[in-house]
Design a protein around this motif. Sequence first.
Motif, PDB file in Angstrom:
ATOM      1  N   LYS B 287       0.846  -1.206   0.000  1.00 45.24           N
ATOM      2  CA  LYS B 287       0.000   0.000   0.000  1.00 45.24           C
ATOM      3  C   LYS B 287       0.878   1.252   0.000  1.00 45.24           C
ATOM      4  O   LYS B 287       1.906   1.307   0.675  1.00 45.24           O
ATOM      5  CB  LYS B 287      -0.887   0.031   1.244  1.00 45.24           C
ATOM      6  CG  LYS B 287      -1.583  -1.277   1.588  1.00 45.24           C
ATOM      7  CD  LYS B 287      -2.751  -1.560   0.693  1.00 45.24           C
ATOM      8  CE  LYS B 287      -3.638  -2.666   1.253  1.00 45.24           C
ATOM      9  NZ  LYS B 287      -2.954  -3.944   1.573  1.00 45.24           N
ATOM     10  N   TYR B 288       0.442   2.238  -0.735  1.00 43.10           N
ATOM     11  CA  TYR B 288       1.180   3.501  -0.847  1.00 43.10           C
ATOM     12  C   TYR B 288       0.218   4.663  -0.673  1.00 43.10           C
ATOM     13  O   TYR B 288      -0.979   4.536  -0.956  1.00 43.10           O
ATOM     14  CB  TYR B 288       1.873   3.588  -2.215  1.00 43.10           C
ATOM     15  CG  TYR B 288       2.953   2.540  -2.385  1.00 43.10           C
ATOM     16  CD1 TYR B 288       4.266   2.815  -2.029  1.00 43.10           C
ATOM     17  CD2 TYR B 288       2.646   1.272  -2.875  1.00 43.10           C
ATOM     18  CE1 TYR B 288       5.255   1.848  -2.150  1.00 43.10           C
ATOM     19  CE2 TYR B 288       3.627   0.299  -2.996  1.00 43.10           C
ATOM     20  CZ  TYR B 288       4.928   0.590  -2.637  1.00 43.10           C
ATOM     21  OH  TYR B 288       5.905  -0.365  -2.742  1.00 43.10           O
ATOM     22  N   CYS B 289       0.766   5.791  -0.234  1.00 39.23           N
ATOM     23  CA  CYS B 289      -0.064   6.993  -0.091  1.00 39.23           C
ATOM     24  C   CYS B 289       0.520   8.124  -0.932  1.00 39.23           C
ATOM     25  O   CYS B 289       1.729   8.387  -0.890  1.00 39.23           O
ATOM     26  CB  CYS B 289      -0.123   7.420   1.374  1.00 39.23           C
ATOM     27  SG  CYS B 289      -1.054   8.950   1.625  1.00 39.23           S
ATOM     28  N   LEU B 290      -0.349   8.779  -1.701  1.00 37.54           N
ATOM     29  CA  LEU B 290       0.034   9.938  -2.523  1.00 37.54           C
ATOM     30  C   LEU B 290      -0.788  11.130  -2.040  1.00 37.54           C
ATOM     31  O   LEU B 290      -2.017  11.016  -1.908  1.00 37.54           O
ATOM     32  CB  LEU B 290      -0.299   9.695  -4.004  1.00 37.54           C
ATOM     33  CG  LEU B 290       0.633   8.857  -4.877  1.00 37.54           C
ATOM     34  CD1 LEU B 290       0.881   7.472  -4.294  1.00 37.54           C
ATOM     35  CD2 LEU B 290       0.044   8.714  -6.285  1.00 37.54           C
ATOM     36  N   SER B 291      -0.128  12.250  -1.786  1.00 40.69           N
ATOM     37  CA  SER B 291      -0.880  13.429  -1.346  1.00 40.69           C
ATOM     38  C   SER B 291      -0.374  14.691  -2.027  1.00 40.69           C
ATOM     39  O   SER B 291       0.809  15.025  -1.944  1.00 40.69           O
ATOM     40  CB  SER B 291      -0.790  13.571   0.176  1.00 40.69           C
ATOM     41  OG  SER B 291      -1.634  14.619   0.614  1.00 40.69           O
ATOM     42  N   GLY B 292      -1.283  15.371  -2.720  1.00 38.97           N
ATOM     43  CA  GLY B 292      -0.946  16.621  -3.395  1.00 38.97           C
ATOM     44  C   GLY B 292      -1.696  17.780  -2.759  1.00 38.97           C
ATOM     45  O   GLY B 292      -2.835  17.605  -2.306  1.00 38.97           O
ATOM     46  N   PHE B 293      -1.070  18.965  -2.738  1.00 43.71           N
ATOM     47  CA  PHE B 293      -1.688  20.117  -2.051  1.00 43.71           C
ATOM     48  C   PHE B 293      -1.069  21.396  -2.588  1.00 43.71           C
ATOM     49  O   PHE B 293       0.097  21.424  -2.966  1.00 43.71           O
ATOM     50  CB  PHE B 293      -1.454  20.001  -0.537  1.00 43.71           C
ATOM     51  CG  PHE B 293      -0.033  19.633  -0.180  1.00 43.71           C
ATOM     52  CD1 PHE B 293       0.924  20.615  -0.032  1.00 43.71           C
ATOM     53  CD2 PHE B 293       0.345  18.295  -0.062  1.00 43.71           C
ATOM     54  CE1 PHE B 293       2.249  20.284   0.269  1.00 43.71           C
ATOM     55  CE2 PHE B 293       1.673  17.954   0.220  1.00 43.71           C
ATOM     56  CZ  PHE B 293       2.627  18.949   0.387  1.00 43.71           C
ATOM     57  N   GLY B 294      -1.870  22.439  -2.647  1.00 43.40           N
ATOM     58  CA  GLY B 294      -1.333  23.731  -3.086  1.00 43.40           C
ATOM     59  C   GLY B 294      -2.405  24.603  -3.718  1.00 43.40           C
ATOM     60  O   GLY B 294      -3.481  24.800  -3.135  1.00 43.40           O
ATOM     61  N   VAL B 295      -2.095  25.092  -4.935  1.00 39.64           N
ATOM     62  CA  VAL B 295      -2.943  26.031  -5.680  1.00 39.64           C
ATOM     63  C   VAL B 295      -4.439  25.751  -5.462  1.00 39.64           C
ATOM     64  O   VAL B 295      -4.885  24.617  -5.667  1.00 39.64           O
ATOM     65  CB  VAL B 295      -2.660  25.935  -7.196  1.00 39.64           C
ATOM     66  CG1 VAL B 295      -3.497  26.965  -7.956  1.00 39.64           C
ATOM     67  CG2 VAL B 295      -1.185  26.108  -7.489  1.00 39.64           C
ATOM     68  N   GLY B 296      -5.192  26.770  -5.107  1.00 39.34           N
ATOM     69  CA  GLY B 296      -6.644  26.584  -4.970  1.00 39.34           C
ATOM     70  C   GLY B 296      -7.314  27.382  -3.876  1.00 39.34           C
ATOM     71  O   GLY B 296      -8.153  28.166  -4.158  1.00 39.34           O
ATOM     72  N   LEU B 297      -6.977  27.150  -2.654  1.00 39.35           N
ATOM     73  CA  LEU B 297      -6.141  26.075  -2.143  1.00 39.35           C
ATOM     74  C   LEU B 297      -6.886  24.741  -2.250  1.00 39.35           C
ATOM     75  O   LEU B 297      -8.095  24.700  -2.063  1.00 39.35           O
ATOM     76  CB  LEU B 297      -5.733  26.371  -0.702  1.00 39.35           C
ATOM     77  CG  LEU B 297      -5.000  27.718  -0.566  1.00 39.35           C
ATOM     78  CD1 LEU B 297      -4.866  28.126   0.874  1.00 39.35           C
ATOM     79  CD2 LEU B 297      -3.655  27.714  -1.273  1.00 39.35           C
ATOM     80  N   THR B 301      -5.655  13.370  -1.269  1.00 45.18           N
ATOM     81  CA  THR B 301      -4.816  12.278  -0.766  1.00 45.18           C
ATOM     82  C   THR B 301      -5.424  10.967  -1.243  1.00 45.18           C
ATOM     83  O   THR B 301      -6.635  10.776  -1.127  1.00 45.18           O
ATOM     84  CB  THR B 301      -4.766  12.292   0.775  1.00 45.18           C
ATOM     85  OG1 THR B 301      -4.261  13.558   1.207  1.00 45.18           O
ATOM     86  CG2 THR B 301      -3.872  11.176   1.309  1.00 45.18           C
ATOM     87  N   GLY B 302      -4.599  10.098  -1.771  1.00 48.29           N
ATOM     88  CA  GLY B 302      -5.085   8.804  -2.244  1.00 48.29           C
ATOM     89  C   GLY B 302      -4.303   7.667  -1.632  1.00 48.29           C
ATOM     90  O   GLY B 302      -3.084   7.763  -1.453  1.00 48.29           O
ATOM     91  N   ILE B 303      -5.014   6.603  -1.298  1.00 51.48           N
ATOM     92  CA  ILE B 303      -4.364   5.371  -0.846  1.00 51.48           C
ATOM     93  C   ILE B 303      -4.407   4.395  -2.019  1.00 51.48           C
ATOM     94  O   ILE B 303      -5.460   4.214  -2.639  1.00 51.48           O
ATOM     95  CB  ILE B 303      -5.083   4.761   0.375  1.00 51.48           C
ATOM     96  CG1 ILE B 303      -5.265   5.811   1.483  1.00 51.48           C
ATOM     97  CG2 ILE B 303      -4.338   3.533   0.872  1.00 51.48           C
ATOM     98  CD1 ILE B 303      -3.997   6.318   2.098  1.00 51.48           C
ATOM     99  N   PHE B 304      -3.267   3.808  -2.326  1.00 52.41           N
ATOM    100  CA  PHE B 304      -3.134   2.946  -3.500  1.00 52.41           C
ATOM    101  C   PHE B 304      -2.594   1.572  -3.091  1.00 52.41           C
ATOM    102  O   PHE B 304      -1.906   1.441  -2.086  1.00 52.41           O
ATOM    103  CB  PHE B 304      -2.161   3.580  -4.511  1.00 52.41           C
ATOM    104  CG  PHE B 304      -2.709   4.826  -5.169  1.00 52.41           C
ATOM    105  CD1 PHE B 304      -2.822   6.023  -4.461  1.00 52.41           C
ATOM    106  CD2 PHE B 304      -3.113   4.806  -6.499  1.00 52.41           C
ATOM    107  CE1 PHE B 304      -3.319   7.171  -5.063  1.00 52.41           C
ATOM    108  CE2 PHE B 304      -3.616   5.948  -7.111  1.00 52.41           C
ATOM    109  CZ  PHE B 304      -3.731   7.129  -6.399  1.00 52.41           C
TER     110      PHE B 304
END
Lengths: 307, 307
Positions: B287-297, B301-304
């Motif tokens: 299992k892996y976790c990807l998290s993006g954040f910024g512009v918008g704000l 976050t996704g669990i894969f």
Amino acid sequence: MVAITHIGTYLPQKKINNLERTAEFSVDENFISEKIGVLNRRIKSQEQKASDLCVEAFQDLKSQTDINLDDIDCCVVVTQNPDYNLPHTSAIVHGLLDLPESCACFDISLGCSGYVYALAVLNAFMEVQGFRKGLLFTADAYSSILDESDKNTALIFGDGATVSLLENGKPGLSPICFDFGSKGKGYKNLINNGSLHMNGRMVFNFSATTVPKSIDAALGKAGLKKSNIVKWYLHQGSKYIVDTIAQRAELDPARVVFGMYDYGNTVSSSIPMLLKEDLIKMKSGEKYCLSGFGVGLSWATGIFEFK
Amino acid sequence: MVAITHIGTYLPQKKINNLERTAEFSVDENFISEKIGVLNRRIKSQEQKASDLCVEAFQDLKSQTDINLDDIDCCVVVTQNPDYNLPHTSAIVHGLLDLPESCACFDISLGCSGYVYALAVLNAFMEVQGFRKGLLFTADAYSSILDESDKNTALIFGDGATVSLLENGKPGLSPICFDFGSKGKGYKNLINNGSLHMNGRMVFNFSATTVPKSIDAALGKAGLKKSNIVKWYLHQGSKYIVDTIAQRAELDPARVVFGMYDYGNTVSSSIPMLLKEDLIKMKSGEKYCLSGFGVGLSWATGIFEFK
């Protein structure tokens, strides 16, 4: 099953009357009313940005149905004339409407095929994420990029915006299947390279040849015949292109909706602009076809059922 | 189940060495290497547009795996620095790569959260449409909007692009669940209003407080604990923000990936840039976790799981 349950629309009050411009463009009244099919174009104020048009459309939606903002799971704006390139316009709309922090927001960049594409994308996204309610905005005010002396565009495009309330598990218009396509090699035929440039003949030929095939493909996937479709909502590029597609695709003219006379080609808003009034009259089991085509070059045809 | 099976990346050869700019910005080497975490930034040539960067990334993808272009059902570009506002960049990429007419193309406008959002959107879209193969591009070259004298941005952002091959029914990294969110009222903290403006402190505080909660929310949905996650792929905003989130979220530092030293913050490309090499080492069930954040704000976050 995600369904369009209500549609809010916004048209700016300011009108430009095409019939007063026949001499300027060396065209006659018949050309304006029968070929272009646009008597008036709507023009937003200079200060109004895409997000402001979205908020206006939302006010119209709110006047039709109670909306608890905390229930909105996602907010998507279809535009190619965003407030800024960065951030996305949906973030600004999110702030203006005071939507909840849990609301997923993103913009889709597409032109005249955008509403149909976005319905497919959002239907899938909401379904898989288990989202109950979403707002799908279309807002592409071309007045800010138009050359008002360009005959190819200045009599056609008008400003406007719409918002579709998408709800899971409520009666409304739901997608059955879609046909999508792209001819990226033709992208220069409709482009904003400083101002809007359109090769009208090329875009017309593309639309007149591609859309009838796309309609056949979508019907084939759905296992339906043309006679099963109650009404056809084609992107309102011009009266001539709607008439030509209807003829080439052998659609019953009485079932082909046309209604841009008083506001012009509103790009991705053209189909929901027409759907709004019809939506409240639709009956369970009725099938409808929506087809958008243009910028890209791009097209999307969807078969829908009122459930 | 749609999975990321291969990733192609592109980094321009031209480098700007941040260590040569310490005097210009009154910072020391430790600040450059330990706080910002960017020794070199990559800069595209002036002529290169977003679509060109996408094509370069595709060449890298093609060097790894055989791709029959006729099998590509959809092509999506995540960018807020498109070739033109109109048409969408994915249409231009469609033409440059000679993708089939049946290929669905659209752009998603999102910044640093864009890759994770787009994986959720495309996973759902491809699944519901029965699409087998899709291309997901990220390309956001900030060099064209940067003020090179602005300390808040000029030491951080670098150019780059990626393409993820998404395949249905093939072994790869597949999403389990997502957490999304938006704080649209904060949109002015990261904006291109003529040139890029970033309120670094506000964006930092937003990220440091929001992302740990989003990680908890995503893990909760997946029914997993932090110890179940093999590696954490956080958007590479700066070394300081990655370190701070890791600390506040109590992540095992050895499992938090960091790798922007040689190219900078590549916005929506930052996560796939790191995933590329790890993807070929992943094992079934991890299992892996990807998290993006910024512009918008904005954040996602996704669990894969590698399946």
